[in-house]
Design an enzyme around this catalytic site. Structure first.
Site, mmCIF file in Angstrom:
data_model
loop_
_atom_site.group_PDB
_atom_site.id
_atom_site.type_symbol
_atom_site.label_atom_id
_atom_site.label_comp_id
_atom_site.label_asym_id
_atom_site.label_seq_id
_atom_site.Cartn_x
_atom_site.Cartn_y
_atom_site.Cartn_z
ATOM 1 N N ALA A 10 6.777 -8.750 6.042
ATOM 2 C CA ALA A 10 6.108 -7.342 5.556
ATOM 3 C C ALA A 10 6.861 -6.386 5.521
ATOM 4 C CB ALA A 10 4.786 -7.317 6.332
ATOM 5 N N CYS A 11 8.056 -5.997 6.022
ATOM 6 C CA CYS A 11 8.807 -4.898 6.220
ATOM 7 C C CYS A 11 9.813 -4.815 5.115
ATOM 8 C CB CYS A 11 9.405 -4.886 7.695
ATOM 9 S SG CYS A 11 10.773 -3.709 7.793
ATOM 10 N N GLY A 12 9.721 -3.888 4.511
ATOM 11 C CA GLY A 12 10.959 -3.587 3.411
ATOM 12 C C GLY A 12 12.303 -3.596 3.968
#
Length: 142
Positions: A10-12
């Site tokens: 979920a983390c860019g």
């Protein structure tokens, strides 16, 4: 040539780091640490090998950091580690372990310092910033 990424899909920043590893032709071991947190000794070792303190490795944004009182300077490293294991969202990301060392890859380009293989072509981060040119060389934005 084993590379391991402690990844949050979920983390860019974590996604960009994983993509940079793959752009070097490396398929890393991907550990989704929110579902499968590391053992305490492994976490402590990652932090130490990255040259960080436990407090530097803890994530504050969008976590229960303040609610748990972890901002209190009296909280020990051991207590911080226990909180990180109990609430893996507190582990900053992504940590990458490679033959050349361990890094907390914030920004994602820090992974380039420890990869055992060069980039194989151009790479642009999700936000549109090009960080690797067509020849696989790092672009200096400074």
């Amino acid at each position: 040539m084993s590379v391991t990424i402690y990844h949050n899909p979920a983390c860019g920043t974590s996604r960009n780091t994983l993509a940079l590893i793959r752009n070097a032709g490396i398929e890393p071991v991907v550990i989704e640490y929110l579902r499968d947190p590391p053992e305490r000794a492994t976490l402590a070792e990652l932090i130490a090998k990255a040259g960080l303190t436990v407090r530097e490795a803890i994530r504050q944004k969008d976590t229960p950091y303040l609610e748990l009182g972890l901002d209190d300077p009296g909280v020990t490293d051991g207590q911080l580690l226990e909180a990180m294991l109990a609430h893996p969202i507190l582990i900053n990301r992504p940590f990458v372990a490679a033959p050349e060392g361990v890094r907390l890859c914030r920004p994602s380009e820090l992974v380039l310092d420890i990869l055992p293989a060069p980039q194989r072509g151009a790479f642009t981060k999700e936000d549109g910033e090009q960080v690797i040119d067509e020849q696989g060389r790092r672009i200096d934005h400074g």
